[in-house]
Design a protein around this motif. Structure first.
Motif, PDB file in Angstrom:
ATOM      1  N   GLU A 188       0.834  -1.192   0.000  1.00 56.70           N
ATOM      2  CA  GLU A 188       0.000   0.000   0.000  1.00 56.70           C
ATOM      3  C   GLU A 188       0.872   1.247   0.000  1.00 56.70           C
ATOM      4  OE1 GLU A 188      -3.984   1.357   2.459  1.00 56.70           O
ATOM      5  OE2 GLU A 188      -2.380   0.368   3.532  1.00 56.70           O
ATOM      6  N   PRO A 189       0.436   2.333  -0.642  1.00 52.13           N
ATOM      7  CA  PRO A 189       1.236   3.556  -0.645  1.00 52.13           C
ATOM      8  C   PRO A 189       1.378   4.140   0.757  1.00 52.13           C
ATOM      9  CG  PRO A 189      -0.520   3.659  -2.293  1.00 52.13           C
ATOM     10  CD  PRO A 189      -0.794   2.462  -1.446  1.00 52.13           C
ATOM     11  N   PRO A 190       2.357   5.024   0.956  1.00 51.28           N
ATOM     12  CA  PRO A 190       2.432   5.746   2.228  1.00 51.28           C
ATOM     13  C   PRO A 190       1.122   6.484   2.481  1.00 51.28           C
ATOM     14  CG  PRO A 190       4.374   6.171   0.889  1.00 51.28           C
ATOM     15  CD  PRO A 190       3.410   5.443   0.017  1.00 51.28           C
ATOM     16  N   ALA A 191       0.788   6.655   3.746  1.00 50.56           N
ATOM     17  CA  ALA A 191      -0.453   7.342   4.103  1.00 50.56           C
ATOM     18  C   ALA A 191      -0.154   8.523   5.011  1.00 50.56           C
ATOM     19  CB  ALA A 191      -1.413   6.376   4.801  1.00 50.56           C
ATOM     20  N   VAL A 192      -1.079   9.475   5.024  1.00 52.93           N
ATOM     21  CA  VAL A 192      -0.985  10.613   5.930  1.00 52.93           C
ATOM     22  C   VAL A 192      -2.180  10.582   6.875  1.00 52.93           C
ATOM     23  CG1 VAL A 192       0.357  12.074   4.380  1.00 52.93           C
ATOM     24  CG2 VAL A 192      -2.141  12.106   4.244  1.00 52.93           C
ATOM     25  N   VAL A 193      -1.938  10.971   8.125  1.00 51.89           N
ATOM     26  CA  VAL A 193      -2.978  11.085   9.143  1.00 51.89           C
ATOM     27  C   VAL A 193      -2.864  12.497   9.710  1.00 51.89           C
ATOM     28  CG1 VAL A 193      -3.982  10.106  11.237  1.00 51.89           C
ATOM     29  CG2 VAL A 193      -2.664   8.639   9.688  1.00 51.89           C
ATOM     30  N   VAL A 194      -3.988  13.219   9.775  1.00 49.73           N
ATOM     31  CA  VAL A 194      -3.954  14.632  10.113  1.00 49.73           C
ATOM     32  C   VAL A 194      -4.694  14.885  11.423  1.00 49.73           C
ATOM     33  CG1 VAL A 194      -4.375  16.978   9.296  1.00 49.73           C
ATOM     34  CG2 VAL A 194      -3.978  15.133   7.645  1.00 49.73           C
TER      35      VAL A 194
ATOM     36  N   PRO B  24      -8.925  12.608   9.952  1.00 48.65           N
ATOM     37  CA  PRO B  24      -8.833  12.477   8.497  1.00 48.65           C
ATOM     38  C   PRO B  24      -7.520  11.789   8.118  1.00 48.65           C
ATOM     39  CG  PRO B  24      -9.443  14.715   9.134  1.00 48.65           C
ATOM     40  CD  PRO B  24      -9.034  14.009  10.383  1.00 48.65           C
ATOM     41  N   ALA B  25      -7.577  10.933   7.117  1.00 47.67           N
ATOM     42  CA  ALA B  25      -6.387  10.185   6.701  1.00 47.67           C
ATOM     43  C   ALA B  25      -6.595   9.676   5.284  1.00 47.67           C
ATOM     44  CB  ALA B  25      -6.120   9.019   7.644  1.00 47.67           C
ATOM     45  N   GLY B  26      -5.492   9.370   4.625  1.00 52.86           N
ATOM     46  CA  GLY B  26      -5.589   8.804   3.291  1.00 52.86           C
ATOM     47  C   GLY B  26      -4.227   8.557   2.691  1.00 52.86           C
ATOM     48  N   SER B  27      -4.219   7.909   1.551  1.00 49.03           N
ATOM     49  CA  SER B  27      -2.972   7.549   0.883  1.00 49.03           C
ATOM     50  C   SER B  27      -2.373   8.739   0.146  1.00 49.03           C
ATOM     51  CB  SER B  27      -3.207   6.409  -0.109  1.00 49.03           C
ATOM     52  OG  SER B  27      -3.636   5.242   0.551  1.00 49.03           O
ATOM     53  N   ALA B  28      -1.054   8.820   0.151  1.00 46.53           N
ATOM     54  CA  ALA B  28      -0.358   9.812  -0.658  1.00 46.53           C
ATOM     55  C   ALA B  28      -0.477   9.429  -2.125  1.00 46.53           C
ATOM     56  CB  ALA B  28       1.106   9.904  -0.247  1.00 46.53           C
ATOM     57  N   GLU B  29      -0.452  10.444  -2.984  1.00 38.42           N
ATOM     58  CA  GLU B  29      -0.534  10.220  -4.416  1.00 38.42           C
ATOM     59  C   GLU B  29       0.709  10.759  -5.102  1.00 38.42           C
ATOM     60  OE1 GLU B  29      -4.189  11.963  -5.710  1.00 38.42           O
ATOM     61  OE2 GLU B  29      -5.436  10.582  -4.544  1.00 38.42           O
ATOM     62  N   SER B  30       0.982  10.258  -6.289  1.00 41.72           N
ATOM     63  CA  SER B  30       2.236  10.590  -6.966  1.00 41.72           C
ATOM     64  C   SER B  30       2.352  12.076  -7.283  1.00 41.72           C
ATOM     65  CB  SER B  30       2.366   9.775  -8.258  1.00 41.72           C
ATOM     66  OG  SER B  30       1.261  10.025  -9.126  1.00 41.72           O
ATOM     67  N   ASP B  31       1.231  12.783  -7.433  1.00 43.57           N
ATOM     68  CA  ASP B  31       1.284  14.195  -7.793  1.00 43.57           C
ATOM     69  C   ASP B  31       1.161  15.119  -6.581  1.00 43.57           C
ATOM     70  OD1 ASP B  31      -1.342  13.661  -7.223  1.00 43.57           O
ATOM     71  OD2 ASP B  31      -2.173  14.556  -9.045  1.00 43.57           O
ATOM     72  N   ASP B  32       1.264  14.580  -5.369  1.00 45.30           N
ATOM     73  CA  ASP B  32       1.164  15.424  -4.177  1.00 45.30           C
ATOM     74  C   ASP B  32       2.380  16.328  -3.998  1.00 45.30           C
ATOM     75  OD1 ASP B  32      -1.356  14.828  -3.041  1.00 45.30           O
ATOM     76  OD2 ASP B  32      -0.600  12.901  -2.316  1.00 45.30           O
TER      77      ASP B  32
ATOM     78  N   TYR C  14       2.199  11.211  10.330  1.00 44.46           N
ATOM     79  CA  TYR C  14       1.258  12.015  11.098  1.00 44.46           C
ATOM     80  C   TYR C  14       1.626  13.495  10.998  1.00 44.46           C
ATOM     81  CZ  TYR C  14      -0.759   7.846  13.198  1.00 44.46           C
ATOM     82  OH  TYR C  14      -1.414   6.663  13.383  1.00 44.46           O
ATOM     83  N   PHE C  15       0.589  14.318  10.801  1.00 41.94           N
ATOM     84  CA  PHE C  15       0.766  15.758  10.669  1.00 41.94           C
ATOM     85  C   PHE C  15      -0.149  16.495  11.629  1.00 41.94           C
ATOM     86  CE2 PHE C  15       2.596  14.313   6.760  1.00 41.94           C
ATOM     87  CZ  PHE C  15       3.566  15.261   6.436  1.00 41.94           C
ATOM     88  N   LEU C  16       0.379  17.575  12.188  1.00 47.95           N
ATOM     89  CA  LEU C  16      -0.396  18.512  12.984  1.00 47.95           C
ATOM     90  C   LEU C  16      -0.774  19.676  12.083  1.00 47.95           C
ATOM     91  CD1 LEU C  16      -1.430  19.608  15.744  1.00 47.95           C
ATOM     92  CD2 LEU C  16       0.859  20.601  16.049  1.00 47.95           C
TER      93      LEU C  16
END
Length: 203
Positions: free
Chosen positions: A63-69, A96-104, A145-147
């Motif tokens: 699975e791609p890397p994910a971000v959690v905010v 909120p969370a989801g997978s990173a995309e190549s164009d991010d 994880y991001f603040l």
């Protein structure tokens, strides 16, 4: 993201890992391929040689890397989502969370995008907190994880076809209490909130 169907990893690590195999625990990957693809992730099969010479295979979710905010409004409330989770058959309340995309561009951009898509909120600032491997026995994904601060409504949600999400807010202390008493069972949320409380909030 899912890698090549045929590329082999022979050092037992992903790019960027700092793994010391001097104690003889590392497996040798001789071949790798995708057994099954679906939206969001693949099921990968590695052909491996164990330290004792045994040859076998190992399946895991690729699975791609994910971000959690962890997003705070200017008033100090936390922006949360309520989402139907088919795997457990109930509504899940969490971050909120989801997978990173190549164009991010970078993971900070991914955090901003996921926040906007799932909640309609935009952040004034985002700051990387930490990274974790949520279930590295069966999953290769890393969660970042991001603040996010200064989050305010800026538009409509832009959900994927298979997302059923409602936006809500909560006082931070109420969110922390719900995590600690088990009312919120979402693992990403529990980890993010407790890590923020213990290591970041009081710095």
């Amino acid at each position: 993201m899912a890698g090549s169907d045929t590329a082999a990893r022979t050092d037992g690590t992903e790019d960027g890992d700092e793994t010391d195999d001097g104690d003889g625990l590392a497996w040798e990957t001789t071949e790798t391929g995708i057994d099954y693809r679906c939206p969001g992730f693949d099921v990968r099969r590695d052909e491996v040689v164990l330290p004792d010479g045994t040859e076998t295979d190992f399946h895991y979710v690729d699975e791609p890397p994910a971000v959690v905010v962890l997003p705070f409004t200017p008033a100090g409330e936390v922006v949360l989502i309520e989402e139907w989770r088919q795997a457990v058959g109930r509504v899940n309340r969490g971050l909120p969370a989801g997978s990173a995309e190549s164009d991010d561009g970078d993971l900070g951009a991914a955090a901003r995008r996921e926040l906007a898509e799932e909640t309609g909120y935009e952040a004034e600032t985002v700051e990387h907190l930490f990274a974790a491997e949520p279930s590295n026995g069966v999953l290769d994904c890393v969660h970042h994880y991001f603040l996010a601060r200064g989050c305010e409504p800026a538009g409509e949600q832009d959900l994927d076809f298979n997302e059923s999400i409602r936006v809500t807010t909560a006082e931070y202390d109420d969110l922390l209490s719900d995590v600690l008493n088990g009312e919120i069972r979402d693992g990403r949320t529990a980890l993010g909130v407790t890590r923020y409380e213990l290591a970041d909030r009081w710095q």
